[in-house]
Design a protein around this motif. Structure first.
Motif, mmCIF file in Angstrom:
data_model
loop_
_atom_site.group_PDB
_atom_site.id
_atom_site.type_symbol
_atom_site.label_atom_id
_atom_site.label_comp_id
_atom_site.label_asym_id
_atom_site.label_seq_id
_atom_site.Cartn_x
_atom_site.Cartn_y
_atom_site.Cartn_z
ATOM 1 N N CYS A 183 9.376 -1.517 -6.325
ATOM 2 C CA CYS A 183 10.364 -0.475 -6.610
ATOM 3 C C CYS A 183 11.228 -0.919 -7.784
ATOM 4 C CB CYS A 183 11.249 -0.240 -5.392
ATOM 5 S SG CYS A 183 10.427 0.670 -4.090
ATOM 6 N N CYS A 218 11.705 6.032 -6.348
ATOM 7 C CA CYS A 218 11.563 5.565 -7.736
ATOM 8 C C CYS A 218 10.205 5.895 -8.339
ATOM 9 C CB CYS A 218 11.828 4.065 -7.818
ATOM 10 S SG CYS A 218 10.538 3.052 -7.090
ATOM 11 N N GLY A 219 9.251 6.313 -7.504
ATOM 12 C CA GLY A 219 7.939 6.682 -8.016
ATOM 13 C C GLY A 219 6.991 5.515 -8.213
ATOM 14 N N ALA A 220 7.308 4.360 -7.659
ATOM 15 C CA ALA A 220 6.414 3.212 -7.781
ATOM 16 C C ALA A 220 5.135 3.483 -7.003
ATOM 17 C CB ALA A 220 7.089 1.950 -7.253
ATOM 18 N N GLY A 221 4.014 3.202 -7.618
ATOM 19 C CA GLY A 221 2.725 3.434 -6.990
ATOM 20 C C GLY A 221 2.350 2.302 -6.051
ATOM 21 N N PRO A 222 1.211 2.441 -5.397
ATOM 22 C CA PRO A 222 0.744 1.382 -4.503
ATOM 23 C C PRO A 222 0.566 0.061 -5.261
ATOM 24 C CG PRO A 222 -0.569 3.363 -4.231
ATOM 25 C CD PRO A 222 0.313 3.582 -5.422
ATOM 26 N N GLY A 247 2.884 -1.655 -6.634
ATOM 27 C CA GLY A 247 3.964 -1.879 -7.598
ATOM 28 C C GLY A 247 5.305 -2.004 -6.899
ATOM 29 N N ARG A 294 0.815 -1.213 0.000
ATOM 30 C CA ARG A 294 0.000 0.000 0.000
ATOM 31 C C ARG A 294 0.850 1.265 0.000
ATOM 32 N NH1 ARG A 294 -3.435 -2.927 3.791
ATOM 33 N NH2 ARG A 294 -2.259 -1.988 5.467
ATOM 34 N N LEU A 295 2.148 1.130 0.191
ATOM 35 C CA LEU A 295 3.029 2.291 0.268
ATOM 36 C C LEU A 295 3.467 2.742 -1.119
ATOM 37 C CD1 LEU A 295 5.318 1.170 3.211
ATOM 38 C CD2 LEU A 295 3.346 2.683 3.314
ATOM 39 N N GLU A 296 3.707 4.040 -1.258
ATOM 40 C CA GLU A 296 4.270 4.578 -2.488
ATOM 41 C C GLU A 296 5.745 4.878 -2.243
ATOM 42 O OE1 GLU A 296 2.163 7.854 -4.137
ATOM 43 O OE2 GLU A 296 0.224 6.941 -3.758
ATOM 44 N N CYS A 297 6.565 4.669 -3.238
ATOM 45 C CA CYS A 297 8.001 4.907 -3.113
ATOM 46 C C CYS A 297 8.316 6.335 -3.580
ATOM 47 C CB CYS A 297 8.786 3.892 -3.932
ATOM 48 S SG CYS A 297 10.568 4.105 -3.771
ATOM 49 N N ALA A 298 8.945 7.097 -2.705
ATOM 50 C CA ALA A 298 9.306 8.478 -3.047
ATOM 51 C C ALA A 298 10.531 8.523 -3.952
ATOM 52 C CB ALA A 298 9.567 9.268 -1.777
#
Length: 54
Positions: A45, A37-41, A43, A31-35
């Motif tokens: 990294c 690499c920009g991977a969305g929930p 997805g 459920r987390l987004e990666c700051a």
């Protein structure tokens, strides 16, 4: 956490609780987004070259 301090329990119960705990952690991570690499929930990294990272 639920289940902490129960005392003595069988190996089957320990394994079941471990599976439940691992599944809850895996669901929370997705459920987390990666700051960085920009991977969305949901997805994974990605590295700078586009490979999926661990």
């Amino acid at each position: 956490m639920a289940g902490i301090g129960i005392g003595l329990e069988s190996k089957a119960a320990q394994a079941r609780r471990r599976r439940e705990r691992d599944a809850a952690v895996a669901a929370a991570v997705l459920r987390l987004e990666c700051a960085k690499c920009g991977a969305g929930p949901g997805g994974p990294c990605r590295t700078a070259k586009g490979w999926t990272s661990d």
